[in-house]
Scaffold this motif. Sequence first.
Motif, PDB file in Angstrom:
ATOM      1  N   ASN A 145       0.811  -1.216   0.000  1.00  0.00           N
ATOM      2  CA  ASN A 145       0.000   0.000   0.000  1.00  0.00           C
ATOM      3  C   ASN A 145       0.846   1.268   0.000  1.00  0.00           C
ATOM      4  OD1 ASN A 145      -3.163  -0.378   0.495  1.00  0.00           O
ATOM      5  ND2 ASN A 145      -2.086  -2.079   1.462  1.00  0.00           N
ATOM      6  N   TYR A 155      -2.064  -7.380  -5.290  1.00  0.00           N
ATOM      7  CA  TYR A 155      -3.215  -7.927  -4.574  1.00  0.00           C
ATOM      8  C   TYR A 155      -3.308  -9.439  -4.790  1.00  0.00           C
ATOM      9  CZ  TYR A 155      -8.020  -8.789  -3.126  1.00  0.00           C
ATOM     10  OH  TYR A 155      -9.140  -9.304  -2.514  1.00  0.00           O
ATOM     11  N   ASP A 173      -9.274  -9.489   2.951  1.00  0.00           N
ATOM     12  CA  ASP A 173      -9.951  -8.233   2.639  1.00  0.00           C
ATOM     13  C   ASP A 173     -10.297  -7.457   3.910  1.00  0.00           C
ATOM     14  OD1 ASP A 173      -9.779  -8.630  -0.072  1.00  0.00           O
ATOM     15  OD2 ASP A 173     -11.782  -9.490  -0.268  1.00  0.00           O
ATOM     16  N   MET A 174     -10.691  -8.164   4.964  1.00  0.00           N
ATOM     17  CA  MET A 174     -10.995  -7.498   6.239  1.00  0.00           C
ATOM     18  C   MET A 174      -9.752  -6.855   6.832  1.00  0.00           C
ATOM     19  SD  MET A 174     -13.719 -10.051   8.133  1.00  0.00           S
ATOM     20  CE  MET A 174     -13.713  -8.988   9.591  1.00  0.00           C
ATOM     21  N   LEU A 176      -7.125  -5.924   5.111  1.00  0.00           N
ATOM     22  CA  LEU A 176      -6.753  -4.834   4.212  1.00  0.00           C
ATOM     23  C   LEU A 176      -7.585  -3.587   4.502  1.00  0.00           C
ATOM     24  CD1 LEU A 176      -5.254  -3.687   1.785  1.00  0.00           C
ATOM     25  CD2 LEU A 176      -6.917  -4.807   0.291  1.00  0.00           C
ATOM     26  N   GLN A 177      -8.886  -3.764   4.669  1.00  0.00           N
ATOM     27  CA  GLN A 177      -9.764  -2.637   4.973  1.00  0.00           C
ATOM     28  C   GLN A 177      -9.408  -2.012   6.321  1.00  0.00           C
ATOM     29  OE1 GLN A 177     -13.705  -4.297   4.679  1.00  0.00           O
ATOM     30  NE2 GLN A 177     -13.477  -4.759   2.496  1.00  0.00           N
ATOM     31  N   GLN A 180      -6.121  -0.018   5.889  1.00  0.00           N
ATOM     32  CA  GLN A 180      -6.338   1.251   5.194  1.00  0.00           C
ATOM     33  C   GLN A 180      -7.067   2.251   6.089  1.00  0.00           C
ATOM     34  OE1 GLN A 180      -8.363  -0.336   1.745  1.00  0.00           O
ATOM     35  NE2 GLN A 180      -6.477  -0.456   0.538  1.00  0.00           N
ATOM     36  N   ALA A 181      -8.025   1.744   6.863  1.00  0.00           N
ATOM     37  CA  ALA A 181      -8.745   2.612   7.796  1.00  0.00           C
ATOM     38  C   ALA A 181      -7.806   3.126   8.883  1.00  0.00           C
ATOM     39  CB  ALA A 181      -9.916   1.854   8.421  1.00  0.00           C
ATOM     40  N   ASP A 202     -13.742   5.677   9.841  1.00  0.00           N
ATOM     41  CA  ASP A 202     -12.487   4.931   9.864  1.00  0.00           C
ATOM     42  C   ASP A 202     -12.299   4.194  11.187  1.00  0.00           C
ATOM     43  OD1 ASP A 202     -11.725   5.649   7.301  1.00  0.00           O
ATOM     44  OD2 ASP A 202     -10.735   7.482   7.965  1.00  0.00           O
ATOM     45  N   GLN A 205     -14.297   1.050  11.056  1.00  0.00           N
ATOM     46  CA  GLN A 205     -13.677   0.090  10.140  1.00  0.00           C
ATOM     47  C   GLN A 205     -12.390  -0.473  10.724  1.00  0.00           C
ATOM     48  OE1 GLN A 205     -12.736   1.509   6.111  1.00  0.00           O
ATOM     49  NE2 GLN A 205     -13.700  -0.339   5.329  1.00  0.00           N
TER      50      GLN A 205
END
Length: 269
Positions: A145, A155, A173-174, A176-177, A180-181, A202, A205
Amino acid sequence: MWGKILGALFGLALLKLPGLLLGILIGHWFDRAFRLQFEQNGGFSALFRDNTDEQGLFRYTTFATMGHIAKATGVVTSSHIQQATVFMDQLGLDSSQQREAQAAFRDGKAVNFPLRQQLQQFYHTYRRRKDVLQLFLEIQLSIANVNGNMTTAQYGLLQQVAGYLNFSAAQLDMLLQAYQAQSRFSSRSNQRHSSGQASLADAYQLLGVSQDVSDTALKKAYRKLMAQHHPDKLMAQGVPAEMLDVAKKRTQDIQAAYELLRQKRSGKA
């Protein structure tokens, strides 16, 4: 076994025969829970394992995989190198450790780097320590990232890494989210004029919950994340001491996010 024995004795002393049966049942539950926790921590092998070798494996696999993910773009950019260098600086590596990390990063960039075999060895060593595997995967998200950009190739490679470590695509994915949050939340926390609503989104998340979650469920999610990233726990499970700064930063952001949401919900913010 000892749970059943002690439970039976206490039950018999308090309630005679009914207490005996109840004590055995409770003891069985205790034995089972203790066994599962013992196995997650590495079982009897954990009492005799060589932490030095394990930590060396963690260091090498971490930086070699970072190099491989960086190379997935086709070329390792200056941003990737800078991110890896910053990460090394954050860890406080001495000159010798930095040379080893740089060598591992170069190994990972090689076209013929045996990623699958390396991660299989890593997984075999840490397979009963899920929190350690998750920390490793979270570290890899940082290199993918860089500057907020992740290519399709990177990815796809992260999905492979996750698969080798027995994480599903949904779990990746969880993470990753949440990563990022966390990056956005941490950045906004340092900005005086950040958007309060965006920070709240955020924060939710980052904790892996929806905005309509109950206070009880929110607190439960917070405690689970704090336990997963507790530095003392991770160190006891074979994570090198210098890598614990990643976990410490994570716990600080988790705590800050929870406090923001708790105050907002109580009307103090």
